[in-house]
Scaffold this motif. Structure first.
Motif, PDB file in Angstrom:
ATOM      1  N   GLY A 104      13.312  22.263  30.362  1.00  0.00           N
ATOM      2  CA  GLY A 104      11.995  21.835  30.817  1.00  0.00           C
ATOM      3  C   GLY A 104      12.014  20.732  31.855  1.00  0.00           C
ATOM      4  N   LEU A 105      13.184  20.138  32.104  1.00  0.00           N
ATOM      5  CA  LEU A 105      13.234  18.975  32.992  1.00  0.00           C
ATOM      6  C   LEU A 105      12.798  19.290  34.418  1.00  0.00           C
ATOM      7  CD1 LEU A 105      13.973  16.102  33.838  1.00  0.00           C
ATOM      8  CD2 LEU A 105      16.373  16.829  33.970  1.00  0.00           C
ATOM      9  N   LEU A 106      13.417  20.268  35.053  1.00  0.00           N
ATOM     10  CA  LEU A 106      13.163  20.509  36.475  1.00  0.00           C
ATOM     11  C   LEU A 106      11.735  20.966  36.771  1.00  0.00           C
ATOM     12  CD1 LEU A 106      16.585  22.024  37.628  1.00  0.00           C
ATOM     13  CD2 LEU A 106      15.752  19.674  37.828  1.00  0.00           C
ATOM     14  N   PRO A 107      11.168  21.927  36.039  1.00  0.00           N
ATOM     15  CA  PRO A 107       9.774  22.285  36.340  1.00  0.00           C
ATOM     16  C   PRO A 107       8.784  21.161  36.049  1.00  0.00           C
ATOM     17  CG  PRO A 107      10.568  23.499  34.419  1.00  0.00           C
ATOM     18  CD  PRO A 107      11.761  22.843  35.049  1.00  0.00           C
ATOM     19  N   THR A 108       9.066  20.357  35.030  1.00  0.00           N
ATOM     20  CA  THR A 108       8.186  19.225  34.738  1.00  0.00           C
ATOM     21  C   THR A 108       8.269  18.188  35.853  1.00  0.00           C
ATOM     22  OG1 THR A 108       8.535  19.580  32.367  1.00  0.00           O
ATOM     23  CG2 THR A 108       7.561  17.479  33.023  1.00  0.00           C
ATOM     24  N   LEU A 109       9.472  17.945  36.337  1.00  0.00           N
ATOM     25  CA  LEU A 109       9.654  17.010  37.443  1.00  0.00           C
ATOM     26  C   LEU A 109       8.987  17.533  38.712  1.00  0.00           C
ATOM     27  CD1 LEU A 109      10.942  14.274  37.957  1.00  0.00           C
ATOM     28  CD2 LEU A 109      13.057  15.464  38.601  1.00  0.00           C
ATOM     29  N   ALA A 110       8.999  18.857  38.902  1.00  0.00           N
ATOM     30  CA  ALA A 110       8.312  19.442  40.065  1.00  0.00           C
ATOM     31  C   ALA A 110       6.815  19.161  40.003  1.00  0.00           C
ATOM     32  CB  ALA A 110       8.574  20.942  40.116  1.00  0.00           C
ATOM     33  N   ALA A 111       6.235  19.258  38.806  1.00  0.00           N
ATOM     34  CA  ALA A 111       4.809  18.963  38.643  1.00  0.00           C
ATOM     35  C   ALA A 111       4.521  17.500  38.941  1.00  0.00           C
ATOM     36  CB  ALA A 111       4.363  19.312  37.224  1.00  0.00           C
ATOM     37  N   VAL A 112       5.399  16.610  38.480  1.00  0.00           N
ATOM     38  CA  VAL A 112       5.235  15.184  38.739  1.00  0.00           C
ATOM     39  C   VAL A 112       5.286  14.908  40.237  1.00  0.00           C
ATOM     40  CG1 VAL A 112       6.378  12.945  38.508  1.00  0.00           C
ATOM     41  CG2 VAL A 112       6.070  14.398  36.497  1.00  0.00           C
ATOM     42  N   LYS A 113       6.273  15.492  40.922  1.00  0.00           N
ATOM     43  CA  LYS A 113       6.436  15.245  42.359  1.00  0.00           C
ATOM     44  C   LYS A 113       5.288  15.837  43.174  1.00  0.00           C
ATOM     45  CE  LYS A 113      11.458  14.702  42.351  1.00  0.00           C
ATOM     46  NZ  LYS A 113      12.768  15.221  42.835  1.00  0.00           N
ATOM     47  N   ALA A 114       4.557  16.781  42.586  1.00  0.00           N
ATOM     48  CA  ALA A 114       3.373  17.322  43.249  1.00  0.00           C
ATOM     49  C   ALA A 114       2.121  16.513  42.911  1.00  0.00           C
ATOM     50  CB  ALA A 114       3.180  18.782  42.854  1.00  0.00           C
ATOM     51  N   ALA A 129      16.368  11.923  31.746  1.00  0.00           N
ATOM     52  CA  ALA A 129      16.204  11.340  33.080  1.00  0.00           C
ATOM     53  C   ALA A 129      15.054  10.352  33.125  1.00  0.00           C
ATOM     54  CB  ALA A 129      15.983  12.465  34.097  1.00  0.00           C
ATOM     55  N   GLY A 130      14.983   9.466  32.136  1.00  0.00           N
ATOM     56  CA  GLY A 130      13.845   8.569  32.029  1.00  0.00           C
ATOM     57  C   GLY A 130      13.582   7.741  33.271  1.00  0.00           C
ATOM     58  N   GLN A 131      14.616   7.117  33.815  1.00  0.00           N
ATOM     59  CA  GLN A 131      14.431   6.257  34.980  1.00  0.00           C
ATOM     60  C   GLN A 131      13.974   7.050  36.195  1.00  0.00           C
ATOM     61  OE1 GLN A 131      17.791   3.760  35.877  1.00  0.00           O
ATOM     62  NE2 GLN A 131      16.971   3.093  37.839  1.00  0.00           N
ATOM     63  N   VAL A 132      14.648   8.178  36.455  1.00  0.00           N
ATOM     64  CA  VAL A 132      14.288   9.033  37.587  1.00  0.00           C
ATOM     65  C   VAL A 132      12.880   9.587  37.408  1.00  0.00           C
ATOM     66  CG1 VAL A 132      14.845  11.193  38.782  1.00  0.00           C
ATOM     67  CG2 VAL A 132      16.677   9.620  38.130  1.00  0.00           C
ATOM     68  N   PHE A 133      12.565  10.031  36.202  1.00  0.00           N
ATOM     69  CA  PHE A 133      11.283  10.655  35.917  1.00  0.00           C
ATOM     70  C   PHE A 133      10.138   9.667  36.089  1.00  0.00           C
ATOM     71  CE2 PHE A 133       7.888  12.476  33.421  1.00  0.00           C
ATOM     72  CZ  PHE A 133       8.033  13.842  33.558  1.00  0.00           C
ATOM     73  N   MET A 134      10.249   8.486  35.483  1.00  0.00           N
ATOM     74  CA  MET A 134       9.157   7.508  35.549  1.00  0.00           C
ATOM     75  C   MET A 134       8.992   6.959  36.966  1.00  0.00           C
ATOM     76  SD  MET A 134       7.805   7.701  32.631  1.00  0.00           S
ATOM     77  CE  MET A 134       6.595   6.393  32.785  1.00  0.00           C
ATOM     78  N   GLN A 135      10.088   6.854  37.707  1.00  0.00           N
ATOM     79  CA  GLN A 135       9.973   6.426  39.102  1.00  0.00           C
ATOM     80  C   GLN A 135       9.223   7.467  39.917  1.00  0.00           C
ATOM     81  OE1 GLN A 135      11.001   3.311  40.329  1.00  0.00           O
ATOM     82  NE2 GLN A 135       9.666   4.010  41.989  1.00  0.00           N
ATOM     83  N   ALA A 136       9.477   8.759  39.621  1.00  0.00           N
ATOM     84  CA  ALA A 136       8.766   9.840  40.322  1.00  0.00           C
ATOM     85  C   ALA A 136       7.276   9.818  39.996  1.00  0.00           C
ATOM     86  CB  ALA A 136       9.376  11.189  39.953  1.00  0.00           C
ATOM     87  N   VAL A 137       6.924   9.504  38.760  1.00  0.00           N
ATOM     88  CA  VAL A 137       5.511   9.389  38.380  1.00  0.00           C
ATOM     89  C   VAL A 137       4.826   8.340  39.242  1.00  0.00           C
ATOM     90  CG1 VAL A 137       3.926   8.682  36.541  1.00  0.00           C
ATOM     91  CG2 VAL A 137       5.838  10.201  36.013  1.00  0.00           C
ATOM     92  N   THR A 138       5.499   7.202  39.416  1.00  0.00           N
ATOM     93  CA  THR A 138       4.941   6.117  40.240  1.00  0.00           C
ATOM     94  C   THR A 138       4.884   6.499  41.714  1.00  0.00           C
ATOM     95  OG1 THR A 138       5.767   4.446  38.699  1.00  0.00           O
ATOM     96  CG2 THR A 138       5.243   3.713  40.927  1.00  0.00           C
ATOM     97  N   ASP A 139       5.994   7.035  42.208  1.00  0.00           N
ATOM     98  CA  ASP A 139       6.084   7.338  43.643  1.00  0.00           C
ATOM     99  C   ASP A 139       5.073   8.391  44.079  1.00  0.00           C
ATOM    100  OD1 ASP A 139       8.145   5.540  43.835  1.00  0.00           O
ATOM    101  OD2 ASP A 139       9.739   7.043  43.870  1.00  0.00           O
ATOM    102  N   HIS A 140       4.809   9.375  43.224  1.00  0.00           N
ATOM    103  CA  HIS A 140       3.947  10.502  43.605  1.00  0.00           C
ATOM    104  C   HIS A 140       2.559  10.416  42.981  1.00  0.00           C
ATOM    105  CE1 HIS A 140       7.325  12.550  45.571  1.00  0.00           C
ATOM    106  NE2 HIS A 140       8.055  12.110  44.578  1.00  0.00           N
TER     107      HIS A 140
END
Length: 388
Positions: A104-114, A129-140
């Protein structure tokens, strides 16, 4: 009208999401449904909810699903790229991330980056991937809302300004409740002989086989411990696990003034799903109100000597870097082996410990490093299976 993609539509979270969506046809429209291999179940859901897209794992299964959906307007896609595509699609507003495990990591991250509104039921995305994931939430500028009943309860008990930092809003500690699973009263000797069938009979919740085994070992609570640290920017010392067999209080937040706020409800996943779907509003979930007079509530600390997976998860979070990803990978291999009758229940934690002890850890600042660590841990876990 909110258009929803459900990643993992045939699982318990996916089906409960559709049950809530079905109560509010004026508010929600199903945009895409995905499933791994349950084609018959997916076809029935597509016939009922008429999504624009259905996504499955294997391209060779497309003809079979097409036959099941003859004359249906739903377009069928397959593969990991298709999962990410429907999750990030411009016509999708909300993504329910309910694929179990690392898949589930990659498709969920794709949704976050969108920049989507992401309802997170896939705890492994944050564990790995907590650090990468939460940073993506902030960035996008994505909106992230927790679906696990415990994390949704914490979310409801925190002030809206908790992102400023827990200490700044007066939070002293998060109490993460655990049912204790089906073996909470088993002795160490009894645990040596438990079967997959016993492990999959959770006393309070109806869940899939993998998460049911995780609940039985308390690894599920260990993964939720890691998830809570990332979701609420909490230090490991600020999160405490408490066994609460009745699963009525879903979690609590303690404040520095002596107050403890709790979220209570019947053990039904439609409640946190409805809360996240409509947040900040409240909508009907189809769940009956809690009758407090029917319950006596108990609490006690977990026994990590009988259930060492919880301690392994805490240690992995404290170690940081790729340790949580390796923990999760080794656990997935161990649980699959247990369900296949190839590994004793008590050896699940032993196999995980072996992997964490023998593999070097590194920082986890990029996705490639995390995925490489995941694969290394899986390979070593498979290699060590014959030792147990």
């Amino acid at each position: 009208m909110q258009r929803i993609t459900i990643l993992g539509a045939t699982g318990s979270i996916g089906q409960n999401t559709l049950a809530v969506v079905g109560l509010h046809p004026d508010r929600y429209q199903v945009f895409a449904l995905t499933a791994h291999t349950r084609l018959d179940e997916l076809a029935k859901l597509c016939q009922q909810y008429q999504p624009r897209y259905a996504v499955i794992q294997h391209e060779q299964d497309i003809p079979k699903l097409q036959a099941l959906l003859a004359q249906s307007p739903t377009e069928i896609l397959a593969g990991e790229q298709a999962l990410a595509w429907v999750a990030a699609h411009e016509q999708c507003d909300t993504v329910m991330a309910a694929i179990v495990g690392a898949a589930g990591l990659l498709p969920t991250l794709a949704a976050v980056k969108a920049g989507k509104r992401v309802l997170l039921a896939n705890k492994e995305a944050l564990v790995m991937a907590g650090q990468v994931f939460m940073q993506a939430v902030t960035d996008h500028q994505a909106t992230l809302l927790p679906i696990d009943s415990e994390h949704n309860a914490i979310f409801q008990c925190l002030p809206n300004t908790y992102q400023q930092g827990l200490s700044k809003v007066g939070v002293e500690r998060i109490l993460l409740t655990a049912s204790g699973g089906p073996f909470r009263e088993f002795s160490a000797e009894q645990l040596q002989n438990v079967t997959p069938e016993q492990a999959c009979k959770h006393p309070n919740w109806v869940m899939g086989r993998k998460i049911s085994v995780d609940s039985a070992t308390l690894m599920n609570k260990g993964l939720e411990f890691i998830e809570a640290c990332w979701l609420f920017d909490a230090k490991p010392s600020q999160v405490q696990v408490v066994i609460h067999p009745q699963s009525i209080i879903h979690s609590l937040v303690q404040y520095i003034d002596g107050s403890t706020l709790a979220q209570l409800g019947n053990p039904d996943m439609r409640t946190p799903i409805a809360n996240a779907l409509a947040y900040p509003e409240r909508i009907q979930a189809g769940v009956s109100a809690l009758d407090l007079c029917q319950h006596q509530l108990q609490f006690y600390p977990p026994d990590e000597s009988r259930f060492p997976c919880l301690a392994l998860a805490r240690q992995a979070m404290q170690t940081g870097g790729t340790a949580p990803a390796m923990l999760n990978a080794a656990n997935e291999v161990a649980v699959a082996a247990f369900l296949a009758g190839k590994l004793p229940f008590i050896a699940i934690s032993q196999l995980i410990d072996t992997v964490l002890t023998q593999l070097p850890m590194s920082s986890a600042h990029n996705l490639d490093t995390i995925l490489q660590a995941d694969q290394q841990a899986r390979a070593l876990a498979q290699q060590k299976l014959s030792s147990f």
